[in-house]
Design an enzyme around this catalytic site. Structure first.
Site, PDB file in Angstrom:
ATOM      1  N   GLY A   1      11.237   3.022  -1.466  1.00  0.00           N
ATOM      2  CA  GLY A   1      11.374   4.229  -0.850  1.00  0.00           C
ATOM      3  C   GLY A   1      10.348   4.387   0.538  1.00  0.00           C
TER       4      GLY A   1
ATOM      5  N   ALA B   1       8.082   9.467   3.195  1.00  0.00           N
ATOM      6  CA  ALA B   1       6.747   9.957   3.502  1.00  0.00           C
ATOM      7  C   ALA B   1       5.578   9.562   2.532  1.00  0.00           C
ATOM      8  CB  ALA B   1       6.833  11.674   3.366  1.00  0.00           C
TER       9      ALA B   1
ATOM     10  N   ARG C   1      10.941  18.034  -3.433  1.00  0.00           N
ATOM     11  CA  ARG C   1      11.411  19.397  -3.435  1.00  0.00           C
ATOM     12  C   ARG C   1      11.314  19.953  -2.152  1.00  0.00           C
ATOM     13  NH1 ARG C   1       7.089  22.503  -7.144  1.00  0.00           N
ATOM     14  NH2 ARG C   1       5.404  21.167  -6.838  1.00  0.00           N
TER      15      ARG C   1
ATOM     16  N   ARG D   1       9.672  20.839  -9.587  1.00  0.00           N
ATOM     17  CA  ARG D   1       9.740  19.374  -9.526  1.00  0.00           C
ATOM     18  C   ARG D   1      11.000  18.842 -10.600  1.00  0.00           C
ATOM     19  NH1 ARG D   1       4.257  20.194  -9.771  1.00  0.00           N
ATOM     20  NH2 ARG D   1       2.987  19.224  -8.382  1.00  0.00           N
TER      21      ARG D   1
ATOM     22  N   ASN E   1       9.631  12.351  -8.787  1.00  0.00           N
ATOM     23  CA  ASN E   1       9.460  13.374  -9.767  1.00  0.00           C
ATOM     24  C   ASN E   1      10.968  13.543 -10.177  1.00  0.00           C
ATOM     25  OD1 ASN E   1       7.042  14.683  -9.713  1.00  0.00           O
ATOM     26  ND2 ASN E   1       7.342  15.179  -7.615  1.00  0.00           N
TER      27      ASN E   1
ATOM     28  N   ASP F   1      -3.677  14.944  -8.919  1.00  0.00           N
ATOM     29  CA  ASP F   1      -4.088  16.295  -9.354  1.00  0.00           C
ATOM     30  C   ASP F   1      -5.382  16.604  -9.429  1.00  0.00           C
ATOM     31  OD1 ASP F   1      -1.239  16.970  -9.716  1.00  0.00           O
ATOM     32  OD2 ASP F   1      -1.159  16.312 -11.548  1.00  0.00           O
TER      33      ASP F   1
ATOM     34  N   ARG G   1      -7.146  17.025  -6.189  1.00  0.00           N
ATOM     35  CA  ARG G   1      -6.626  18.527  -5.667  1.00  0.00           C
ATOM     36  C   ARG G   1      -7.621  19.485  -6.513  1.00  0.00           C
ATOM     37  NH1 ARG G   1      -0.141  18.007  -5.606  1.00  0.00           N
ATOM     38  NH2 ARG G   1      -0.127  17.336  -3.436  1.00  0.00           N
TER      39      ARG G   1
ATOM     40  N   HIS H   1       2.860  16.443 -14.960  1.00  0.00           N
ATOM     41  CA  HIS H   1       2.424  16.705 -13.751  1.00  0.00           C
ATOM     42  C   HIS H   1       3.509  17.838 -13.173  1.00  0.00           C
ATOM     43  CE1 HIS H   1       1.817  15.973  -9.309  1.00  0.00           C
ATOM     44  NE2 HIS H   1       2.990  15.608  -9.351  1.00  0.00           N
TER      45      HIS H   1
HETATM   46  N1  LIG Z   1       4.085  12.002  -8.566  1.00  0.00           N
HETATM   47  C1  LIG Z   1       3.580  12.354  -7.435  1.00  0.00           C
HETATM   48  O1  LIG Z   1       2.403  12.953  -7.586  1.00  0.00           O
HETATM   49  C2  LIG Z   1       4.310  12.744  -6.303  1.00  0.00           C
HETATM   50  C3  LIG Z   1       3.726  13.216  -5.186  1.00  0.00           C
HETATM   51  C4  LIG Z   1       4.601  13.418  -3.627  1.00  0.00           C
HETATM   52  C5  LIG Z   1       5.784  12.993  -4.076  1.00  0.00           C
HETATM   53  N2  LIG Z   1       6.624  12.639  -5.171  1.00  0.00           N
HETATM   54  C6  LIG Z   1       7.902  12.707  -5.282  1.00  0.00           C
HETATM   55  O2  LIG Z   1       8.073  11.254  -4.674  1.00  0.00           O
HETATM   56  C7  LIG Z   1       9.597  11.148  -4.224  1.00  0.00           C
HETATM   57  C8  LIG Z   1       9.427  10.734  -2.520  1.00  0.00           C
HETATM   58  O3  LIG Z   1       8.866  11.829  -1.981  1.00  0.00           O
HETATM   59  P1  LIG Z   1       8.938  11.691  -0.314  1.00  0.00           P
HETATM   60  O4  LIG Z   1       8.257  12.883   0.243  1.00  0.00           O
HETATM   61  O5  LIG Z   1       8.407  10.221  -0.001  1.00  0.00           O
HETATM   62  O6  LIG Z   1      10.375  11.849  -0.001  1.00  0.00           O
HETATM   63  P2  LIG Z   1      10.965  11.093   1.422  1.00  0.00           P
HETATM   64  O7  LIG Z   1      12.690  11.895   1.325  1.00  0.00           O
HETATM   65  O8  LIG Z   1      10.271  11.153   2.485  1.00  0.00           O
HETATM   66  O9  LIG Z   1      11.339   9.711   1.027  1.00  0.00           O
HETATM   67  C9  LIG Z   1      12.343   9.160  -0.361  1.00  0.00           C
HETATM   68  C10 LIG Z   1      12.968   7.946   0.344  1.00  0.00           C
HETATM   69  O10 LIG Z   1      13.551   7.360  -0.720  1.00  0.00           O
HETATM   70  C11 LIG Z   1      14.667   6.865  -0.044  1.00  0.00           C
HETATM   71  N3  LIG Z   1      15.882   6.490  -1.165  1.00  0.00           N
HETATM   72  C12 LIG Z   1      16.659   7.310  -1.823  1.00  0.00           C
HETATM   73  N4  LIG Z   1      17.128   6.585  -2.399  1.00  0.00           N
HETATM   74  C13 LIG Z   1      16.977   5.410  -2.561  1.00  0.00           C
HETATM   75  C14 LIG Z   1      17.309   4.434  -3.284  1.00  0.00           C
HETATM   76  N5  LIG Z   1      18.237   4.355  -4.233  1.00  0.00           N
HETATM   77  N6  LIG Z   1      16.493   3.089  -2.834  1.00  0.00           N
HETATM   78  C15 LIG Z   1      15.702   3.013  -2.054  1.00  0.00           C
HETATM   79  N7  LIG Z   1      15.369   4.093  -1.541  1.00  0.00           N
HETATM   80  C16 LIG Z   1      15.978   5.457  -1.613  1.00  0.00           C
HETATM   81  C17 LIG Z   1      15.108   7.714   0.942  1.00  0.00           C
HETATM   82  O11 LIG Z   1      16.081   7.010   1.853  1.00  0.00           O
HETATM   83  C18 LIG Z   1      13.911   8.100   1.459  1.00  0.00           C
HETATM   84  O12 LIG Z   1      13.613   7.283   2.602  1.00  0.00           O
HETATM   85  C19 LIG Z   1      10.012  12.548  -4.381  1.00  0.00           C
HETATM   86  O13 LIG Z   1      10.805  12.604  -5.488  1.00  0.00           O
HETATM   87  C20 LIG Z   1       8.881  13.307  -4.586  1.00  0.00           C
HETATM   88  O14 LIG Z   1       9.002  14.448  -5.388  1.00  0.00           O
HETATM   89  C21 LIG Z   1       5.667  12.815  -6.265  1.00  0.00           C
HETATM   90  O1  LIG Z   2       4.924  18.957  -5.335  1.00  0.00           O
HETATM   91  C1  LIG Z   2       5.585  18.234  -5.362  1.00  0.00           C
HETATM   92  O2  LIG Z   2       6.878  18.512  -5.548  1.00  0.00           O
HETATM   93  C2  LIG Z   2       5.242  16.683  -4.981  1.00  0.00           C
HETATM   94  C3  LIG Z   2       4.258  16.103  -5.659  1.00  0.00           C
HETATM   95  O3  LIG Z   2       4.483  16.192  -6.963  1.00  0.00           O
HETATM   96  C4  LIG Z   2       2.800  16.925  -5.447  1.00  0.00           C
HETATM   97  O4  LIG Z   2       2.296  17.109  -6.204  1.00  0.00           O
HETATM   98  O5  LIG Z   2       2.514  16.785  -4.389  1.00  0.00           O
END
Ligand SMILES: NC(=O)c1ccc[n+]([C@@H]2O[C@H](COP(=O)([O-])OP(=O)(O)OC[C@H]3O[C@@H](n4cnc5c(N)ncnc54)[C@H](O)[C@@H]3O)[C@@H](O)[C@H]2O)c1
Ligand SMILES: O=C(O)C[C@H](O)C(=O)O
Length: 308
Positions: free
Chosen positions: A7, A10, A82, A88, A120, A148, A151, A175
């Protein structure tokens, strides 16, 4: 030390950037399904190397897992984020399939990798990796509590009118907007309990703002956050890569610890070269135990939606 980040969106790109800036990994591979996207992000990041003074080599790959072969650590950030107003948990339908697929592909090429799950709903995605792969539990780590807690410290510093470096605190539990358990009773300013400085209503405000920290940012940004998530992941990766034995709250499979079983949820762990080297069973008050139980109930409900 080779790290793969699946991925290149972002969070993935932010995480790769922080890992490179800290200069402890020889190689970071970014992989994405969008044609040329990971290659582009990798090239852009590499062009910051001379400016930011790092030697980590960052490469990109479109869906070619052979490029990730023999990774020591693999981070899964692939999946949808999201939008404002969503939880989430609503992401499970799309992200479960992606996380299952990605973890299986990763392990084909890096059978010994330690996996850090970010996508998520993170606790359920961590549980899914546990259920659908045969790697030991100490190599499956969910990232949520580190973010978390950062934050929590931000809000504590704000309420105290103190620099963040003066503040310490930890968030355990799921989370999710309702499941986080910020341990305000244990939070300190320079080892003095914050309750010495803050009235009850301010402490309540800190706890509530911490729990909805991700939702607050999602509302402001139109998508979820990435800088602090990327930094939090890089902290876990560094603790493992450099065998730091640092304590972070991480989502891990519990088998009786904290009175919980057959669930991945955030608890304090020690991270070192083997991944999760220990679950630290801190003493919780009755109120904290109740919150942990409620949090676990929520995570188990979401786990129940998985088609295993
Ligand atoms: N656990 C945490 O604390 C936390 C924090 C922030 C975001 N997240 C989660 O992380 C995930 C990504 O968020 P983001 O903001 O980077 O999203 P994003 O849309 O910017 O990036 C996700 C990327 O995944 C790629 N992707 C989708 N399917 C794929 C696959 N099968 N193989 C390879 N790549 C693939 C997409 O092309 C995209 O570039 C989300 O599910 C978000 O909720 C979790
Ligand atoms: O809030 C979200 O959906 C993304 C991530 O889990 C976060 O806490 O920033």
């Amino acid at each position: 030390m080779k790290v793969t980040v699946v991925g290149a969106g972002a969070v993935g790109a932010s995480c790769a950037e922080y890992i490179a800036m800290k200069n402890f990994a020889s190689e970071v591979v970014l992989l994405d399904i969008k044609e040329g996207y990971a290659e582009g992000k990798a090239m852009d990041l590499m062009q910051t190397a001379s400016l930011n003074g790092f030697d980590t080599k960052i490469t990109g790959s479109t869906s070619d897992y052979s490029k990730t072969a023999n990774s020591d650590i693999a981070v899964i950030t692939s999946g949808i984020p999201r939008k404002p107003g969503m939880t989430r948990e609503e992401l499970i339908g799309i992200n479960a399939g992606i996380v299952k697929d990605v973890s299986s592909n990763l392990l084909k090429h890096s059978p010994n990798a330690i996996i850090i799950v970010v996508s998520n709903p993170m606790d359920t995605m961590t549980y899914l990796v546990h259920k659908t792969t045969d790697i030991p539990k100490h190599r499956i780590i969910g990232m949520g509590g580190a973010l978390d807690s950062a934050r929590f410290k931000y809000r504590l510093a704000e309420a105290l009118g103190a620099p963040i470096s003066d503040v310490d605190g930890m968030v355990i539990g799921g989370h999710s907007d309702t499941g986080m358990v910020p341990l305000i009773r244990h939070a300190t300013r320079n080892s003095v309990k914050v309750s010495e400085f803050l009235p009850e209503d301010k402490m309540k405000w800190v706890v509530e703002e911490t729990k909805v920290g991700g939702a607050t940012l999602t509302k402001l940004l139109g998508t979820s956050a990435w800088y602090a998530p990327g930094a939090a992941v890089s902290g876990l990766v560094q603790a493992i890569a450099c065998d730091q034995k640092k304590m972070f709250p991480c989502s891990t499979l519990l088998e009786g610890e904290f009175g919980l079983d057959d669930i991945c949820i955030g608890v304090p762990v020690i991270l070192g070269k083997n991944g999760i080297e220990k679950v630290v069973e801190i003493e919780l008050s009755d109120a904290e135990k109740t919150k942990m139980k409620e949090s676990a109930k929520g995570v188990k409900n979401t786990n129940g939606l998985l088609q295993l």
